[in-house]
Write a protein that holds these residues in place. Structure first.
Motif, mmCIF file in Angstrom:
data_model
loop_
_atom_site.group_PDB
_atom_site.id
_atom_site.type_symbol
_atom_site.label_atom_id
_atom_site.label_comp_id
_atom_site.label_asym_id
_atom_site.label_seq_id
_atom_site.Cartn_x
_atom_site.Cartn_y
_atom_site.Cartn_z
ATOM 1 N N ALA A 41 0.827 -1.207 0.000
ATOM 2 C CA ALA A 41 0.000 0.000 0.000
ATOM 3 C C ALA A 41 0.863 1.259 0.000
ATOM 4 O O ALA A 41 0.545 2.248 -0.668
ATOM 5 C CB ALA A 41 -0.932 -0.004 1.211
ATOM 6 N N TRP A 42 1.973 1.209 0.751
ATOM 7 C CA TRP A 42 2.873 2.371 0.820
ATOM 8 C C TRP A 42 3.454 2.679 -0.559
ATOM 9 O O TRP A 42 3.545 3.840 -0.971
ATOM 10 C CB TRP A 42 3.978 2.088 1.823
ATOM 11 C CG TRP A 42 4.882 3.247 2.093
ATOM 12 C CD1 TRP A 42 4.692 4.257 2.990
ATOM 13 C CD2 TRP A 42 6.151 3.520 1.441
ATOM 14 N NE1 TRP A 42 5.752 5.144 2.954
ATOM 15 C CE2 TRP A 42 6.654 4.713 2.012
ATOM 16 C CE3 TRP A 42 6.888 2.875 0.467
ATOM 17 C CZ2 TRP A 42 7.863 5.273 1.621
ATOM 18 C CZ3 TRP A 42 8.096 3.431 0.060
ATOM 19 C CH2 TRP A 42 8.564 4.615 0.642
ATOM 20 N N LEU A 43 3.846 1.614 -1.297
ATOM 21 C CA LEU A 43 4.386 1.811 -2.634
ATOM 22 C C LEU A 43 3.312 2.290 -3.605
ATOM 23 O O LEU A 43 3.558 3.175 -4.441
ATOM 24 C CB LEU A 43 5.014 0.514 -3.142
ATOM 25 C CG LEU A 43 6.314 0.061 -2.472
ATOM 26 C CD1 LEU A 43 6.747 -1.294 -3.018
ATOM 27 C CD2 LEU A 43 7.422 1.086 -2.673
ATOM 28 N N GLU A 44 2.113 1.720 -3.510
ATOM 29 C CA GLU A 44 1.040 2.105 -4.427
ATOM 30 C C GLU A 44 0.649 3.566 -4.260
ATOM 31 O O GLU A 44 0.281 4.233 -5.239
ATOM 32 C CB GLU A 44 -0.177 1.195 -4.232
ATOM 33 C CG GLU A 44 0.034 -0.223 -4.754
ATOM 34 C CD GLU A 44 -1.179 -1.104 -4.556
ATOM 35 O OE1 GLU A 44 -2.109 -0.670 -3.826
ATOM 36 O OE2 GLU A 44 -1.208 -2.210 -5.126
ATOM 37 N N GLN A 45 0.714 4.084 -3.036
ATOM 38 C CA GLN A 45 0.430 5.495 -2.820
ATOM 39 C C GLN A 45 1.426 6.387 -3.550
ATOM 40 O O GLN A 45 1.131 7.550 -3.834
ATOM 41 C CB GLN A 45 0.444 5.814 -1.324
ATOM 42 C CG GLN A 45 -0.738 5.264 -0.558
ATOM 43 C CD GLN A 45 -0.663 5.586 0.918
ATOM 44 O OE1 GLN A 45 0.172 6.367 1.360
ATOM 45 N NE2 GLN A 45 -1.550 5.002 1.694
ATOM 46 N N GLN A 217 -1.863 11.893 -0.740
ATOM 47 C CA GLN A 217 -1.248 12.532 0.421
ATOM 48 C C GLN A 217 -2.239 12.645 1.578
ATOM 49 O O GLN A 217 -1.833 12.771 2.730
ATOM 50 C CB GLN A 217 -0.745 13.927 0.049
ATOM 51 C CG GLN A 217 0.577 13.928 -0.697
ATOM 52 C CD GLN A 217 1.753 13.627 0.202
ATOM 53 O OE1 GLN A 217 1.871 14.171 1.290
ATOM 54 N NE2 GLN A 217 2.633 12.755 -0.248
ATOM 55 N N LEU A 218 -3.534 12.578 1.271
ATOM 56 C CA LEU A 218 -4.554 12.656 2.311
ATOM 57 C C LEU A 218 -4.406 11.535 3.330
ATOM 58 O O LEU A 218 -4.817 11.675 4.488
ATOM 59 C CB LEU A 218 -5.951 12.598 1.675
ATOM 60 C CG LEU A 218 -7.148 12.796 2.600
ATOM 61 C CD1 LEU A 218 -7.098 14.169 3.268
ATOM 62 C CD2 LEU A 218 -8.462 12.625 1.828
ATOM 63 N N PHE A 219 -3.798 10.413 2.935
ATOM 64 C CA PHE A 219 -3.628 9.269 3.818
ATOM 65 C C PHE A 219 -2.225 9.201 4.413
ATOM 66 O O PHE A 219 -1.877 8.226 5.069
ATOM 67 C CB PHE A 219 -3.928 7.964 3.061
ATOM 68 C CG PHE A 219 -5.270 7.961 2.390
ATOM 69 C CD1 PHE A 219 -6.426 7.758 3.124
ATOM 70 C CD2 PHE A 219 -5.371 8.208 1.030
ATOM 71 C CE1 PHE A 219 -7.674 7.766 2.505
ATOM 72 C CE2 PHE A 219 -6.605 8.213 0.395
ATOM 73 C CZ PHE A 219 -7.761 8.006 1.136
ATOM 74 N N ASP A 220 -1.427 10.230 4.179
ATOM 75 C CA ASP A 220 -0.069 10.281 4.695
ATOM 76 C C ASP A 220 -0.080 10.900 6.082
ATOM 77 O O ASP A 220 -0.679 11.954 6.307
ATOM 78 C CB ASP A 220 0.825 11.099 3.771
ATOM 79 C CG ASP A 220 2.273 11.070 4.195
ATOM 80 O OD1 ASP A 220 2.665 11.954 4.992
ATOM 81 O OD2 ASP A 220 3.018 10.175 3.769
#
Length: 227
Positions: A41-45, A217-220
């Protein structure tokens, strides 16, 4: 995202090189244990769907040079110049030179392991992360210098924005620094137009610009804490 085997000799590859290579292609593993870090998920973001590993026996050829973004190329040359300038006179003190380069431009590769551990133990390791504090200090220094040489207010802002962009890209364009850069540019534009500054409006405008370019970025965590 490309990884290089530790047993492979280091090639002279620079940003902007067009590379023809063979590598082991992988799909990142999904989350297996609830509550742990989700690598996929981190990479896909960040728009990364695959990883590749260049092994010792894999082929790697540079077919062309200077194929990258010219702004990033200029920023990387600036980073090399700044790192060289920071090391002048400190050739016999590698620990100090490495720590200084880490604090100013975020270059951590030359920081000794024991120095790393000392900063971690004392809780001040964040000084090596280029963030809003660094961007704010650079903004203030640039504006003070420009005003001291009697540059008009409008031209000060127009001159400061390109310099800040180069600095942020030269230090790796980390998300925290990019967020601070957008806020600084919004504030400088308002300052140039002689508009009253409002920190909440500036923060909201910066958040809007960032989300327009990268909604994930909203989920960062960093974006949420700073917004």
């Amino acid at each position: 995202m490309v990884f290089v085997s530790e047993t492979r000799p280091v090639e002279a590859v620079r940003y902007g090189d067009l590379v023809n290579m063979s590598a082991l292609l992988r799909v990142p593993l999904p989350l297996r244990n609830p509550g742990t870090f989700d690598w996929r998920a981190w990479l896909e973001q960040r728009g990364i769907r695959f990883t590749a590993t260049i092994r010792k026996a894999d082929r790697l050829e540079v077919e062309a040079h200077d194929q990258g973004n010219p702004v990033i190329s200029a920023a990387l040359r600036l980073s090399e110049y700044l790192e060289h300038a920071l090391r002048l006179g400190l050739e016999d003190q590698p620990k100090l030179a490495g720590a200084l380069a880490g604090m100013v431009i975020g270059e951590r590769s030359e920081i000794p392991t024991e120095t790393y551990k000392d900063f971690q133990r004392t809780g001040v390791f964040h000084v090596f992360a280029i963030n809003g504090l660094h961007v704010g200090l650079v903004t203030a220094i640039v504006l003070v210098i420009l005003r001291l040489v009697r540059i008009p207010r409008r031209w000060c802002a127009m001159g400061a924005v390109p310099l800040l962009v180069l600095y942020v890209f030269a230090t790796g364009a980390h998300p925290g620094a990019v967020r601070a850069l957008v806020m600084a540019c919004v504030w400088l534009i308002g300052w140039m137009l002689v508009r009253p500054a409002d920190s909440l409006n500036t923060l909201a405008a910066a958040a809007l610009v960032i989300l327009l370019f990268n909604p994930t970025q909203l989920f960062d965590g960093g974006f949420i804490l700073r917004s």
